[in-house]
Scaffold this motif. Structure first.
Motif, PDB file in Angstrom:
ATOM      1  N   VAL A 133     -10.186  -4.464   4.018  1.00  8.06           N
ATOM      2  CA  VAL A 133      -9.824  -3.808   2.538  1.00  8.06           C
ATOM      3  C   VAL A 133      -9.449  -5.481   1.938  1.00  8.06           C
ATOM      4  O   VAL A 133      -8.651  -5.894   2.369  1.00  8.06           O
ATOM      5  CB  VAL A 133      -8.449  -2.899   3.057  1.00  8.06           C
ATOM      6  CG1 VAL A 133      -8.268  -2.701   1.466  1.00  8.06           C
ATOM      7  CG2 VAL A 133      -8.777  -1.769   4.009  1.00  8.06           C
ATOM      8  N   SER A 162     -16.786  -2.371   4.398  1.00 10.07           N
ATOM      9  CA  SER A 162     -15.914  -2.740   3.557  1.00 10.07           C
ATOM     10  C   SER A 162     -15.529  -1.719   2.913  1.00 10.07           C
ATOM     11  O   SER A 162     -16.218  -0.914   2.264  1.00 10.07           O
ATOM     12  CB  SER A 162     -16.733  -3.718   2.652  1.00 10.07           C
ATOM     13  OG  SER A 162     -16.224  -4.156   1.497  1.00 10.07           O
ATOM     14  N   PHE A 163     -13.989  -1.405   2.622  1.00  9.09           N
ATOM     15  CA  PHE A 163     -13.583  -0.409   1.727  1.00  9.09           C
ATOM     16  C   PHE A 163     -13.493  -1.069   0.528  1.00  9.09           C
ATOM     17  O   PHE A 163     -12.416  -1.827   0.189  1.00  9.09           O
ATOM     18  CB  PHE A 163     -12.293   0.207   2.235  1.00  9.09           C
ATOM     19  CG  PHE A 163     -11.628   1.362   1.554  1.00  9.09           C
ATOM     20  CD1 PHE A 163     -12.073   2.598   1.379  1.00  9.09           C
ATOM     21  CD2 PHE A 163     -10.802   1.023   0.593  1.00  9.09           C
ATOM     22  CE1 PHE A 163     -11.965   3.495   0.473  1.00  9.09           C
ATOM     23  CE2 PHE A 163     -10.180   2.038  -0.337  1.00  9.09           C
ATOM     24  CZ  PHE A 163     -11.030   3.459  -0.359  1.00  9.09           C
ATOM     25  N   TRP A 165     -12.302  -1.134  -2.930  1.00  9.49           N
ATOM     26  CA  TRP A 165     -11.488  -0.147  -3.900  1.00  9.49           C
ATOM     27  C   TRP A 165     -11.663  -0.950  -5.300  1.00  9.49           C
ATOM     28  O   TRP A 165     -11.902  -2.208  -5.554  1.00  9.49           O
ATOM     29  CB  TRP A 165     -10.011  -0.079  -3.369  1.00  9.49           C
ATOM     30  CG  TRP A 165      -9.295  -1.533  -3.377  1.00  9.49           C
ATOM     31  CD1 TRP A 165      -9.334  -2.320  -2.211  1.00  9.49           C
ATOM     32  CD2 TRP A 165      -8.289  -2.434  -4.073  1.00  9.49           C
ATOM     33  NE1 TRP A 165      -8.698  -3.441  -2.380  1.00  9.49           N
ATOM     34  CE2 TRP A 165      -8.016  -3.591  -3.320  1.00  9.49           C
ATOM     35  CE3 TRP A 165      -8.019  -2.007  -5.487  1.00  9.49           C
ATOM     36  CZ2 TRP A 165      -7.180  -4.342  -3.972  1.00  9.49           C
ATOM     37  CZ3 TRP A 165      -7.431  -3.014  -6.132  1.00  9.49           C
ATOM     38  CH2 TRP A 165      -6.832  -4.011  -5.258  1.00  9.49           C
ATOM     39  N   LEU A 188      -9.251   6.083   1.055  1.00 10.11           N
ATOM     40  CA  LEU A 188      -8.843   5.550   2.194  1.00 10.11           C
ATOM     41  C   LEU A 188      -8.478   6.310   3.436  1.00 10.11           C
ATOM     42  O   LEU A 188      -8.892   6.098   4.610  1.00 10.11           O
ATOM     43  CB  LEU A 188      -8.019   4.054   2.380  1.00 10.11           C
ATOM     44  CG  LEU A 188      -7.759   3.223   3.438  1.00 10.11           C
ATOM     45  CD1 LEU A 188      -8.991   2.760   3.890  1.00 10.11           C
ATOM     46  CD2 LEU A 188      -6.622   2.178   3.132  1.00 10.11           C
ATOM     47  N   ALA A 206      -6.895  -6.367   6.557  1.00  5.95           N
ATOM     48  CA  ALA A 206      -6.437  -6.338   4.975  1.00  5.95           C
ATOM     49  C   ALA A 206      -6.096  -7.944   4.388  1.00  5.95           C
ATOM     50  O   ALA A 206      -5.507  -8.280   4.985  1.00  5.95           O
ATOM     51  CB  ALA A 206      -5.424  -5.401   4.742  1.00  5.95           C
ATOM     52  N   GLY A 210      -4.726  -5.748  -0.786  1.00  7.02           N
ATOM     53  CA  GLY A 210      -5.456  -4.711  -0.070  1.00  7.02           C
ATOM     54  C   GLY A 210      -4.135  -4.339   1.214  1.00  7.02           C
ATOM     55  O   GLY A 210      -4.599  -3.152   1.686  1.00  7.02           O
ATOM     56  N   VAL A 214      -3.422  -0.620   2.450  1.00  7.06           N
ATOM     57  CA  VAL A 214      -3.430  -0.149   3.532  1.00  7.06           C
ATOM     58  C   VAL A 214      -1.988   0.421   4.226  1.00  7.06           C
ATOM     59  O   VAL A 214      -1.842   1.484   4.811  1.00  7.06           O
ATOM     60  CB  VAL A 214      -3.653  -1.255   4.720  1.00  7.06           C
ATOM     61  CG1 VAL A 214      -3.517  -1.124   6.322  1.00  7.06           C
ATOM     62  CG2 VAL A 214      -5.215  -1.438   4.684  1.00  7.06           C
TER      63      VAL A 214
END
Length: 335
Positions: A133, A162-163, A165, A188, A206, A210, A214
């Motif tokens: 993240v 890969s998140f 955002w 997420l 993270a 990020g 999380v």
């Protein structure tokens, strides 16, 4: 106070002048011809995705604003044989060359989270995945290339996700990015619940802001009665977390079960967190704390990289960019 805002304005203006990374697609290339390494990066993103391109997931338009619908995909990144640990060899203004630069070879969109999960490999039957993240002021290309670099340098064999955002990808967008963290929590959560249902074991890494995303998401899962899903998390590492210390303590106390192992990587040389502290009116952020005694009641390991040489100029990504830090953290994570 006027002087402080003047200095901030200068710093942000300078940062905004540099060219930003973009995904460079090079097709018809055989990596073996260049002795390159291919790192596959899976993507789950609630950034807005423009339609109409056959390689939508490869384009920079993948994620410059918020989208209520999550997109799923993958990108195969070629890492050049001349790669130096901690670096992303961007083409810059040069023609992308897989012998010298990070480039994308191919990509794929998935129609749903289910299709995405079905395409996540299980090397040797292992259910483990690494979920990254990213932090503040990161565009989609930077998030994807950074994860490819991390996976390569840390010698990760498990699939990496890969998140991505919806950061504005702009150093002047600090408040926008903090709002985007709130916007992204549900998505997420959905990804983590999907991975848990798929019987995956998830290592969460993270960076920067990020980390706030999380922690908010883990807290949200816990207090909504879905805490059983947290047992699928096999570890959490917060790298240079841009979180208020009081807020972190409140978040952590509502997360049950609390993931273990849980690592926080800090540095007193982190200039980016120094600027964040000024913007938020606090003495410091969690990633630059001087006295960690308030965290003593939590099952947390703190790794201090303040004396590690090298890395990025801001000291904010030392864990990813300083070869000595990479060796140290890689050794710590080796059974």
């Amino acid at each position: 106070m006027t002087r402080v805002f003047f200095v901030l304005t200068i710093c942000l203006s300078v940062a905004a002048c540099g060219p930003r990374g973009m995904v460079s697609l090079v097709q018809g290339v055989t990596p073996e011809a260049y002795d390159a390494t291919v790192q596959r990066v899976f993507i789950a993103s609630n950034r807005h995705l423009e339609q109409g391109s056959p390689e939508e997931a490869l384009h920079q338009a993948f994620g410059d604003s918020r989208d209520p619908v999550v997109s799923y995909g993958r990108i195969d990144i070629s890492i050049p044989p001349s790669h130096q640990p901690g670096q992303i060899e961007w083409p810059g203004n040069d023609r992308p060359d897989p012998a010298q630069h990070f480039v994308a070879l191919s990509g794929e969109r998935y129609a749903s989270q289910l299709a995405f999960l079905r395409n996540l490999p299980r090397p040797g039957g292992r259910p483990d995945v690494v979920l990254f993240v990213h932090g503040f002021n990161v565009n989609n290309a930077e998030a994807v290339y950074r994860l490819a670099q991390i996976a390569h340098d840390y010698k990760t064999e498990d699939p990496v996700i890969s998140f991505s955002w919806p950061s504005a990808g702009d150093p002047r967008g600090y408040v926008y990015d903090r709002d985007s963290v709130i916007f992204a929590r549900d998505d997420l959560e959905s990804l983590l619940l999907g991975l848990a249902h798929d019987k995956r074991r998830v290592l969460i890494i993270a960076h920067s802001m990020g980390s706030q995303l999380v922690m908010e998401t883990l807290r949200q899962i816990s207090i909504s009665g879905k805490g059983r899903a947290l047992t699928s998390i096999m570890g959490v590492a917060l790298i240079s977390p841009d979180i208020d210390e009081d807020v972190f303590l409140r978040q952590a106390r509502r997360i049950e079960p609390f993931p273990e192992p849980f690592m926080i990587v800090v540095s007193r040389r982190d200039r980016a967190l120094g600027l964040a502290a000024l913007l938020t009116g606090t003495p410091s952020r969690l990633g630059s704390i001087d006295d960690p005694s308030r965290l003593a009641q939590l099952p947390i390991e703190i790794i201090d990289l303040s004396t590690i040489p090298g890395g990025d100029r801001a000291g904010h990504s030392t864990a990813f960019t300083a070869p000595e830090a990479i060796r140290l953290l890689r050794d710590l994570s080796t059974p």
